[in-house]
Design an enzyme around this catalytic site. Sequence first.
Site, PDB file in Angstrom:
ATOM      1  N   HIS A   9       0.838  -1.202   0.000  1.00  0.00           N
ATOM      2  CA  HIS A   9       0.000   0.000   0.000  1.00  0.00           C
ATOM      3  C   HIS A   9       0.881   1.264   0.000  1.00  0.00           C
ATOM      4  O   HIS A   9       0.694   2.171  -0.807  1.00  0.00           O
ATOM      5  CB  HIS A   9      -0.905  -0.056   1.241  1.00  0.00           C
ATOM      6  CG  HIS A   9      -1.727   1.171   1.491  1.00  0.00           C
ATOM      7  ND1 HIS A   9      -3.101   1.146   1.479  1.00  0.00           N
ATOM      8  CD2 HIS A   9      -1.383   2.449   1.779  1.00  0.00           C
ATOM      9  CE1 HIS A   9      -3.569   2.351   1.728  1.00  0.00           C
ATOM     10  NE2 HIS A   9      -2.545   3.170   1.928  1.00  0.00           N
ATOM     11  N   GLU A  10       1.859   1.288   0.914  1.00  0.00           N
ATOM     12  CA  GLU A  10       2.735   2.471   1.003  1.00  0.00           C
ATOM     13  C   GLU A  10       3.634   2.600  -0.226  1.00  0.00           C
ATOM     14  O   GLU A  10       3.879   3.710  -0.697  1.00  0.00           O
ATOM     15  CB  GLU A  10       3.589   2.417   2.275  1.00  0.00           C
ATOM     16  CG  GLU A  10       2.806   2.641   3.558  1.00  0.00           C
ATOM     17  CD  GLU A  10       1.967   3.906   3.544  1.00  0.00           C
ATOM     18  OE1 GLU A  10       2.416   4.942   2.987  1.00  0.00           O
ATOM     19  OE2 GLU A  10       0.840   3.880   4.057  1.00  0.00           O
ATOM     20  N   HIS A  36       1.790   4.413  -2.939  1.00  0.00           N
ATOM     21  CA  HIS A  36       1.850   5.876  -2.762  1.00  0.00           C
ATOM     22  C   HIS A  36       3.209   6.407  -3.216  1.00  0.00           C
ATOM     23  O   HIS A  36       3.297   7.379  -3.962  1.00  0.00           O
ATOM     24  CB  HIS A  36       1.721   6.249  -1.274  1.00  0.00           C
ATOM     25  CG  HIS A  36       0.353   6.101  -0.694  1.00  0.00           C
ATOM     26  ND1 HIS A  36      -0.764   6.663  -1.255  1.00  0.00           N
ATOM     27  CD2 HIS A  36      -0.074   5.484   0.429  1.00  0.00           C
ATOM     28  CE1 HIS A  36      -1.822   6.383  -0.502  1.00  0.00           C
ATOM     29  NE2 HIS A  36      -1.424   5.665   0.526  1.00  0.00           N
TER      30      HIS A  36
HETATM   31 ZN   LIG Z   1      -2.408   5.174   2.273  1.00  0.00          ZN
END
Ligand SMILES: [Zn+2]
Length: 374
Positions: A67-68, A71
């Site tokens: 998830h990170e 980003h």
């Molecule tokens: Zn996030």
Amino acid sequence: MQSSFRLGNIFGIDIGIHYTWLFVFALVTWSLAALVFPQTFQGWSTAAYWTVGAIAALLLFVSVLVHELAHSLVAKREGLPVASITLFIFGGVSNIQKEATRPRDEFLMAFVGPLSSLVIGVVMTILALLLSNANQQVFAIVSYLAGINILLAAFNLVPAFPLDGGRVLRAILWWWTGSMMRATRIASIAGQVFAYLIIFIGLLFVFRGDIIGGLWLVFIGWFLNNAAESSYKQLATQQLLRGIPVRNIMTKDLQTTSPDITVRELIERYILPGSIRALPVVRDSRMVGLVTLSDVQHVPQEEWDNVRVEEIMTPREKLHVLTPRDDINMALESLGEQDLNQLPVVDDGRVIGMVTRGHIIRFMQVREELGVRK
Ligand SMILES: [Zn+2]
């Protein structure tokens, strides 16, 4: 983040773990091994419950990392430097060192995180359906990852700044109103409202007897409220800059060039000796355009003697300029929205200075270090 240890490096980004994450790892492993799995799957050995619990907790860690990374990789693509990713008690945080300058970039950067969690969740759901008759332990891990990733996606999409959903909201408001400040204000108010709601629900849980679950919610709400508040403070800094005219920070000892000289003369006389990246073009003491390093880079070397500055400059009509009375915030916003590094300051048709991102940052740093409030 302080008190974290480095795990490694992926795509040039340092991956670290904050010591609070170890607490989460222990808590997740324990709740899976002692509560969740024994209720759903009977007849495993104690060792099996704990091993499967620990593997599932580790894979949760991998999910948050993905998830990170989503980003961070989008941020890097957009030209925003990413120093590190740290996993801590509430999940992960990507240390992206600049704010997006366009709502579109902010939107993509924020949205890709929950999207990646959702994709993992959906893939794991499909796997769980396919594996329902296979090995029970594998099925337990896969179905846990399916649920937790969908939950992660849903929680992060709540429109409460600084959660991803709040950033998505801010990007949409920013695009809609054209003002990043207003968008941030509304999104952080939404963040605080959501934080208080979580605290309230947590307290209800406590009074109804679920003390641990309730306190956990209060803790999350408190954390979110702090985060929303600090983004508010950032906004306040911007407000502090309001009313301070660009005249105060612009460079006044300014070199200008004539539109009639050749690119070679421009390079040899101005750009090389002064390491200058942008030069106002002036005729009869009036500004007629701006020529930058990237304009020059588009001219092939063999053409340097034939092309004149006037042919490659951005003409005055297409140029975004400031007046000496505009405030610094306005300069900051114009720089961001136009994705520029410098803006000329023009008074009565004459260029009297230049403002760059660097000037504004140094100006803020000096005030901060001196504790000057206004
Ligand atoms: Zn996030």
